[in-house]
Enzyme design. Sequence first.
Site, PDB file in Angstrom:
ATOM      1  N   CYS A  14       0.847  -1.188   0.000  1.00  0.00           N
ATOM      2  CA  CYS A  14       0.000   0.000   0.000  1.00  0.00           C
ATOM      3  C   CYS A  14       0.886   1.243   0.000  1.00  0.00           C
ATOM      4  O   CYS A  14       2.033   1.189   0.435  1.00  0.00           O
ATOM      5  CB  CYS A  14      -0.877   0.016   1.239  1.00  0.00           C
ATOM      6  SG  CYS A  14      -1.911  -1.430   1.303  1.00  0.00           S
TER       7      CYS A  14
ATOM      8  N   TYR B 173      -5.723 -13.045  -4.118  1.00  0.00           N
ATOM      9  CA  TYR B 173      -5.241 -12.570  -2.813  1.00  0.00           C
ATOM     10  C   TYR B 173      -5.954 -13.284  -1.669  1.00  0.00           C
ATOM     11  O   TYR B 173      -7.169 -13.156  -1.505  1.00  0.00           O
ATOM     12  CB  TYR B 173      -5.487 -11.063  -2.743  1.00  0.00           C
ATOM     13  CG  TYR B 173      -5.065 -10.392  -1.458  1.00  0.00           C
ATOM     14  CD1 TYR B 173      -3.799 -10.584  -0.929  1.00  0.00           C
ATOM     15  CD2 TYR B 173      -5.946  -9.549  -0.781  1.00  0.00           C
ATOM     16  CE1 TYR B 173      -3.409  -9.949   0.234  1.00  0.00           C
ATOM     17  CE2 TYR B 173      -5.567  -8.898   0.387  1.00  0.00           C
ATOM     18  CZ  TYR B 173      -4.297  -9.114   0.890  1.00  0.00           C
ATOM     19  OH  TYR B 173      -3.913  -8.490   2.046  1.00  0.00           O
TER      20      TYR B 173
ATOM     21  N   HIS C 291      -3.220 -11.847   4.856  1.00  0.00           N
ATOM     22  CA  HIS C 291      -3.426 -10.779   5.843  1.00  0.00           C
ATOM     23  C   HIS C 291      -4.756 -10.780   6.574  1.00  0.00           C
ATOM     24  O   HIS C 291      -5.133  -9.773   7.168  1.00  0.00           O
ATOM     25  CB  HIS C 291      -3.289  -9.402   5.152  1.00  0.00           C
ATOM     26  CG  HIS C 291      -1.907  -9.140   4.664  1.00  0.00           C
ATOM     27  ND1 HIS C 291      -1.628  -8.644   3.430  1.00  0.00           N
ATOM     28  CD2 HIS C 291      -0.726  -9.304   5.266  1.00  0.00           C
ATOM     29  CE1 HIS C 291      -0.325  -8.518   3.264  1.00  0.00           C
ATOM     30  NE2 HIS C 291       0.244  -8.924   4.381  1.00  0.00           N
TER      31      HIS C 291
ATOM     32  N   ASP D 289       2.917  -9.301   9.430  1.00  0.00           N
ATOM     33  CA  ASP D 289       3.696  -9.354   8.195  1.00  0.00           C
ATOM     34  C   ASP D 289       4.684  -8.177   8.144  1.00  0.00           C
ATOM     35  O   ASP D 289       5.859  -8.354   7.829  1.00  0.00           O
ATOM     36  CB  ASP D 289       2.720  -9.297   7.009  1.00  0.00           C
ATOM     37  CG  ASP D 289       3.404  -9.546   5.683  1.00  0.00           C
ATOM     38  OD1 ASP D 289       4.503 -10.115   5.680  1.00  0.00           O
ATOM     39  OD2 ASP D 289       2.827  -9.159   4.654  1.00  0.00           O
TER      40      ASP D 289
END
Length: 688
Positions: free
Chosen positions: A30, A169, A172, A265
């Site tokens: 991001c 995806y 997370h 992470d």
Amino acid sequence: MRDPKYDILFEPVQIGPVKTKNRFYQVPHCNGMGHVHPSAMAGMRAVKAEGGWGVVCTEECEISPLSEFSPYIEARLWEDRDVPALARMADAVHQHGSLAGIELAFNGYSAPNRYSREIPWAPSNTPVRSYDPVQARAMTASDIRELRNLHRAAALRARDAGFDIIYVYAGHDLGLPFHFLTPRNNRRTDEYGGSVENRVRLLRELIEDTKEAVGDRCGVAVRLAVDEQSGREGLEKSGDGAAIFSLLAELPDLWDINVADWSNDSITARFSNEGFQEEFLTGLKALTSKPIVGVGRFTSPDTMVSQIRRGVLDLIGAARPSIADPFLPRKIETGRADEIRECIGCNICVTGDHTSTPVRCTQNPTMGEEWRRGWHPERIQPKRSDSRALVIGSGPAGLECARALGTRGYDVALVEATRTLGGRLVRETRLPGLASWGRVIDYRVDAIGRLENVEIYRESQLTADDVMDFGAEHVFVATGSRWRNDGLGREIRYPLEGLDQIKVLTPDDVLAGADLPAKVVLFDDDHYYMGSALAELLRMKGIEVTFVTPATDVSAWTHNTLEQHRIQKRLLELGVQIITAHSIERLVSGGVSLSCIYTGRTKTIEGEAVLLVTSREPEQTLYDQLLSKAAEREAAGIRTVKLIGDCNAPGTVAAAVYAGHRAARLTDGSDDNVYFKRELPALDAAFI
Ligand code: ADP
Ligand code: SF4
């Protein structure tokens, strides 16, 4: 040239139908620019490609208004109209011979759909992850079909935009396929719930759909979190994590393996070391013939080589190291590994995403400024005159200013009052967990050492007269700041009452080695790392600490650096007594009178000293003296005097580095640098 032991890092890797030029892989990250600032995003990614990253990926990319991540600014590929913005990035990456990857994301109950107002989807009925008063609804069979269609359509658009690697995806605890994998989120009784084979079904279908749609031209990657680091409550690699991986092992063209959630992470250096994800990667390669990319805040080429040789992974994944140094691969390739600007693990970069503003970086002041200001991490315009520059103070601002001015070709004198370069970081890197922040100093001192035109003077406390004698046309005052000792800050707007009643300490006193009593009340109205790091330090010395803050959390701003929960946990485990939502009413003999920020009710707690972590006062004495001597300045040939960094306004280390860099760039140029390039919304032709 480079050491041959690093050759392995420059081998190509096949990812389905596409091939990388080397093993350097910028994983999706991001950046607070995404669909709102697409050219800025493309410019930033292009610089990474130029710096040698063989693969450069987008951040999460929304595929539908049914799952949008507002107010967080990510990429967006809802419809064909979104293609050109992303094509700009793919094209820019291709221009440097790298592959472009895109992380298609549908976040289910992790996205409350604040913008679109659509009801979020989840495997089972559940409140959304945030505290929004919103529930996600259990997906029907037709929803699942629709999701598959949406994903397929987005994959085709991504291919048409020019992307080479297309993600499914499931990482997370964000991507909806991940929610299907975890029993605590998936209580379904149909063929998508129950056994691990059933829970994997949706992810399997999405991979198959994507391969069928674009697999002839694009590599299909899966980002999978194999462990949630929350014990039996969550997914564990030793259990379902490895089982899920095994079931799908040969299906995608590439595995991008990490841990959930994002705070695990992207864990900060305060709580982890380089290569910290190795235990979660180990053993997976034996289960698949497909390449694996993994992360671990890698900055050492030796660690990278070791991970590849030991069969932990195939591609060196990086988000933060690629932000701190977009040219990391190129530096290794050309035998300049010692010039890498190493990530310090502070997560200032993450705060951009959390505050919906463009990414910034403590180590790399050009991050996010590539397009809008035209800044490049490795290139800077040559000097425009033969003026000499004097930089006073060697903290982050002064060091960066001297480095950048020196790189421009100016003759620079960097003058420091003490023996050691680094300013406040010299002391702060002694705080628990902050040693790696010393890289801010190391990188700059090393870079300055390579410049013959920068001279360093230590143990030289300059006065205004000294500055006049120096004969430099440009003077940069980077004299830093000191912590206030009267409590004034956000919550307390006037000096505290009772300052003479109890021993008063500041962070500067503690870091300078002041005598500490057995029982300290620490008042934190700063809300970043300093208060909690000092509490930790004091506990390590056996001191009893009561931590008082007007906020409702310890180190409240560190929610933005993904650290808050870890910090609070650590203080609790260390036996720090925590009192939140209280301010200091007054200091009294043998203690502190506190007041509740809601009710105003007071109570007195005991302590032999109070440690005030409230605000800092800019150190402007020298600057003020210089300003008051206009005639002498003119006679001495001084053309400009600039305040930079904490002495202008105390802030983060990142802000000080940025201030130093910016001042150096602007020297002998335009001062009108407040505005930068930005993209305006495209107005719709139809209005009312
Ligand atoms: P910043 O974060 O803005 O770079 P720091 O507080 O980290 O600020 O660093 C300021 C540095 O300036 C310190 O190392 C301090 O010793 C030095 N300094 C302050 N005043 C003078 C002065 N008059 N002459 C030389 N060095 C100074
Ligand atoms: Fe690393 Fe900090 Fe830069 Fe992020 S902001 S890349 S953690 S140095």
